[in-house]
Every structure is written in C-alpha cells, then in structure tokens.
Motif scaffolding. Sequence first.
Motif, PDB file in Angstrom:
ATOM      1  N   GLN A 275     -15.566  76.150   4.854  1.00 48.95           N
ATOM      2  CA  GLN A 275     -16.982  75.939   5.137  1.00 48.95           C
ATOM      3  C   GLN A 275     -17.889  76.730   4.200  1.00 48.95           C
ATOM      4  O   GLN A 275     -18.985  76.278   3.878  1.00 48.95           O
ATOM      5  N   VAL A 276     -17.454  77.903   3.796  1.00 50.39           N
ATOM      6  CA  VAL A 276     -18.244  78.780   2.927  1.00 50.39           C
ATOM      7  C   VAL A 276     -17.320  79.456   1.923  1.00 50.39           C
ATOM      8  O   VAL A 276     -16.100  79.432   2.077  1.00 50.39           O
ATOM      9  N   GLU A 277     -17.894  80.079   0.896  1.00 47.79           N
ATOM     10  CA  GLU A 277     -17.123  80.928  -0.006  1.00 47.79           C
ATOM     11  C   GLU A 277     -17.024  82.310   0.630  1.00 47.79           C
ATOM     12  O   GLU A 277     -17.960  82.750   1.312  1.00 47.79           O
TER      13      GLU A 277
ATOM     14  N   VAL B  67      -3.399  84.397   0.842  1.00 48.92           N
ATOM     15  CA  VAL B  67      -4.608  85.214   0.743  1.00 48.92           C
ATOM     16  C   VAL B  67      -4.996  85.675   2.150  1.00 48.92           C
ATOM     17  O   VAL B  67      -5.067  84.867   3.080  1.00 48.92           O
ATOM     18  N   THR B  68      -5.228  86.984   2.280  1.00 45.06           N
ATOM     19  CA  THR B  68      -5.755  87.550   3.514  1.00 45.06           C
ATOM     20  C   THR B  68      -7.270  87.636   3.374  1.00 45.06           C
ATOM     21  O   THR B  68      -7.773  88.145   2.372  1.00 45.06           O
ATOM     22  N   PHE B  69      -7.981  87.129   4.354  1.00 46.95           N
ATOM     23  CA  PHE B  69      -9.438  87.063   4.305  1.00 46.95           C
ATOM     24  C   PHE B  69     -10.047  88.361   4.833  1.00 46.95           C
ATOM     25  O   PHE B  69      -9.523  88.959   5.781  1.00 46.95           O
ATOM     26  N   ASP B  70     -11.161  88.771   4.253  1.00 49.09           N
ATOM     27  CA  ASP B  70     -11.854  89.976   4.726  1.00 49.09           C
ATOM     28  C   ASP B  70     -12.344  89.803   6.159  1.00 49.09           C
ATOM     29  O   ASP B  70     -12.335  90.745   6.950  1.00 49.09           O
ATOM     30  N   THR B  71     -12.783  88.606   6.483  1.00 47.52           N
ATOM     31  CA  THR B  71     -13.186  88.263   7.847  1.00 47.52           C
ATOM     32  C   THR B  71     -12.630  86.876   8.162  1.00 47.52           C
ATOM     33  O   THR B  71     -12.459  86.056   7.256  1.00 47.52           O
ATOM     34  N   PRO B  72     -12.319  86.585   9.425  1.00 46.65           N
ATOM     35  CA  PRO B  72     -11.771  85.266   9.771  1.00 46.65           C
ATOM     36  C   PRO B  72     -12.711  84.136   9.330  1.00 46.65           C
ATOM     37  O   PRO B  72     -13.931  84.277   9.361  1.00 46.65           O
TER      38      PRO B  72
ATOM     39  N   GLY C 176     -13.505  72.486  10.664  1.00 45.28           N
ATOM     40  CA  GLY C 176     -13.853  73.286  11.835  1.00 45.28           C
ATOM     41  C   GLY C 176     -12.680  74.015  12.446  1.00 45.28           C
ATOM     42  O   GLY C 176     -12.832  74.692  13.468  1.00 45.28           O
ATOM     43  N   GLY C 177     -11.489  73.872  11.848  1.00 42.76           N
ATOM     44  CA  GLY C 177     -10.322  74.588  12.357  1.00 42.76           C
ATOM     45  C   GLY C 177     -10.428  76.071  12.071  1.00 42.76           C
ATOM     46  O   GLY C 177     -11.009  76.483  11.086  1.00 42.76           O
ATOM     47  N   GLY C 178      -9.840  76.868  12.950  1.00 44.70           N
ATOM     48  CA  GLY C 178      -9.848  78.307  12.752  1.00 44.70           C
ATOM     49  C   GLY C 178     -10.336  78.993  14.013  1.00 44.70           C
ATOM     50  O   GLY C 178     -10.420  78.377  15.061  1.00 44.70           O
ATOM     51  N   PRO C 179     -10.665  80.250  13.915  1.00 45.93           N
ATOM     52  CA  PRO C 179     -10.752  81.021  12.677  1.00 45.93           C
ATOM     53  C   PRO C 179      -9.373  81.447  12.177  1.00 45.93           C
ATOM     54  O   PRO C 179      -8.471  81.701  12.964  1.00 45.93           O
TER      55      PRO C 179
END
Length: 117
Positions: free
Chosen positions: A54-56, A84-89, A95-98
């Motif tokens: 959804q976003v960078e 890749v581990t994301f800094d925030t979910p 819309g799947g996630g976080p």
Amino acid sequence: MTDSSDSVSADVGDRQATERILGRLLNQQWPTGALAPGSRVTVVRALDWDGPWQVEFPGTVDAMGAPEPNEHAQALKGELLYWVTFDTPQYDSDGGGPYRKAQIWGRYLRTEPELEA
C-alpha cells in the motif's frame, strides 16, 4: 542495553515455520553480488500497477534465508527474492496483513545510502 535473545528465537521460529510451509529447508548460502543481510532497504511500490504494498516503507534484509532466484514468469532475468523484516507492520495492496516480514522481489527494493558518521 537490549536483550536480543527474543529476536533470535523469533528468527529461528520464523525460519522453522517457513520451512514447514514450503516443505523444504531455506538456503543459507548467500549468492555473490546479493544485498548483504542487515542491509537497510526501502520497499517500493510498482510503477505499472497498484502494488505490491500500500505504501513505501523501510526494512532490513533478513538472514533467515539467503536470497533465491525468482522463478515467476514475470520475474526479471537474474532477479532475486529477499527476506525483508519491516520496521513497522505493513499491509499489501489487497489489504492483507499486517505483515512484519515477507519475501520481496528484488525490483521492489531500493537500498538506502549509508549514513555518514
């Protein structure tokens, strides 16, 4: 001081769960020329469609498994898949996630310039 044992046990748990789902062990031999584990990256959006996220957002190349060749029919020649581990979910474009970690196509990773000391 931070206790890293929780993140280490989470990484082992992530790897074991992923290997069970895939039905195979994750490769641990890092390919020559691939982004190194621990590299800071920005996961970017596609230029030609509304996705894959959804976003960078920022993240870190994870050592859970070595980058692997992307064998998808639309993959670029020589493209790698990185954990890749994301800094925030984050949420994907559907819309799947976080999600806190995912396997990302190399074309959707931009390396961050190293900070000067």
